[in-house]
Scaffold this motif. Structure first.
Motif: not given
Length: 409
Positions: A139, A129, A125, A135
């Protein structure tokens, strides 16, 4: 004698009607009752043998090219007493705590208001960025799927809570330590088992040279060693309290719980609904000298019996063979140990142990989410019964080590 062609030495019909043709190249053709057989001799046989040998050599070469590269194996410490072994943290290791402390482990946690399914998911994750879509996917990931997904990331920096950090730098490693600490704090049993390994050296040795990483083994194992000491000292507590209290409660529970041998318990429970359709007499005899102690019968499936053990583990006994090196995928509940026993007639029964999962909280939503996850990973399960799943360290797991199937393309 039948008239001969130029390449035929003889063509003879025997008294029983068998026709024998001898060709100039050494081929003998026999025709009897409508069936033809061919025998090669002399130069023809030598030529056929040469062709067969060359083809066999080509096939062997093709087979060798198709073989996967030799698999490197982590070092084996099984000859050492448990207290003398290093804790070799990794998803491949037979020791439960070593697997649980792997970043690949499916142990969801919340950090700064965000939920991650694994530390590996948090790690990638950060690598993505600036890309909200990737992202969001990161998760939800764990195990090798997460690692593979993150391999395309090229960022060298990440934005976190308004700060810019260099990936691989001290701030990055401090953030990863916070993530692992959150995982430990939010999973008390996992933290207790990890603390029970205290004083053993922590390593991360996969049996091959380490590839370049922004989170190398020396920093990973240093952080794990620091966090374990913090658990033992009480400076890091779980949501259920300090580890020292959890250890005391676990010890007290074991001391107060009545246990049986497998054979004793099955004799008592042979008429129960869980045991009725199983080979109880076989199991009673085959497990007569089995050393593990049992508390109760938890469940009886179509092919297996599940028995409760002390310290939140279960023993599964079955007539299905589980390979000795079996290591299920991360979405299947861990297999800790496995083996086989047999009765006096040589009939075998098999067993394996697993951590005890919570089966009482599984809902249709859990099943739906689990099946969506399997679809994404290219796997399937033949049944959608809720009793096939359990919750372990916060993640939904398939309980049956045999069930998961790879979908054909």
């Amino acid at each position: 004698m039948i008239k001969q062609a130029n390449n035929i030495i003889s063509d003879t019909v025997m008294e029983d009607g068998t026709r024998v043709i001898v060709k100039a190249d050494g081929t003998i053709v026999t025709i009897k009752d409508g069936k033809t057989t061919i025998e090669y001799t002399g130069e023809k046989k030598a030529e056929k043998d040469r062709i067969a040998t060359e083809e066999a050599a080509r096939e062997e070469a093709r087979a060798k090219r198709a073989l996967p590269p030799a698999k490197t194996m982590p070092p084996d410490f099984s000859h050492l007493a448990v207290k003398e072994r290093p804790l070799n943290v990794g998803s491949w290791d037979p020791e439960l705590s070593a697997r649980e402390m792997s970043n690949f482990e499916h142990s969801p946690f919340v950090l700064d208001g965000r939920r991650f399914e694994s530390v590996e998911g948090f790690y990638i994750w950060l690598k993505f960025s600036g890309d909200a879509t990737k992202q969001a996917l990161a998760q939800k990931m764990y195990s090798y799927e997460a690692k593979k997904f993150g391999s395309s990331a090229t960022n060298t920096e990440a934005e976190y809570e308004g700060e810019t950090i260099t990936l691989g730098g001290p701030e990055h490693h401090a953030l990863l330590k916070r993530a692992i600490a959150a995982k430990l704090a939010q999973h008390p049993d996992l933290a207790r088992r990890f603390a029970d390994t205290h004083a053993r050296e922590i390593i991360h040795d996969m049996g091959r040279p380490e590839s370049a990483s922004r989170f190398p083994a020396k920093d990973f194992t240093r952080i794990l060693t620091e966090l374990r000491q913090e658990l033992v000292d009480g400076t890091l507590e779980t949501i259920a309290g300090p580890v020292s209290e959890l250890q005391r409660q676990a010890h007290e529970k074991i001391e107060k719980t009545r246990t049986y041998t497998v054979s004793e318990l099955l004799e008592l429970k042979r008429s129960s609904k869980e045991c009725k359709k199983h080979s109880i007499d076989l199991y009673i005899e085959a497990f007569r000298d089995f050393p593990k102690r049992i508390i109760d019968v938890l469940a009886g499936g179509d092919t297996s019996l599940v028995l409760e053990m002390p310290d939140n583990e279960v023993l599964v006994i079955t007539k299905r063979h589980l390979p000795g090196e079996f290591n299920p995928r991360q979405n299947v509940l861990h297999v800790i140990e496995s083996g086989e026993v047999m009765n006096a007639a040589g009939v075998r029964a098999y067993w394996y142990t697993q951590p005890k999962a919570d089966t009482s909280s599984i809902t249709r939503e859990h099943m739906k989410g689990f099946q969506e996850e399997l679809d994404r990973q290219g796997y399937s399960m033949p049944s959608s019964r809720l009793d096939k799943l359990g919750i372990y360290n916060g993640g939904v797991k398939l309980l049956d080590a045999f069930v998961l199937k790879k979908m054909s393309l």
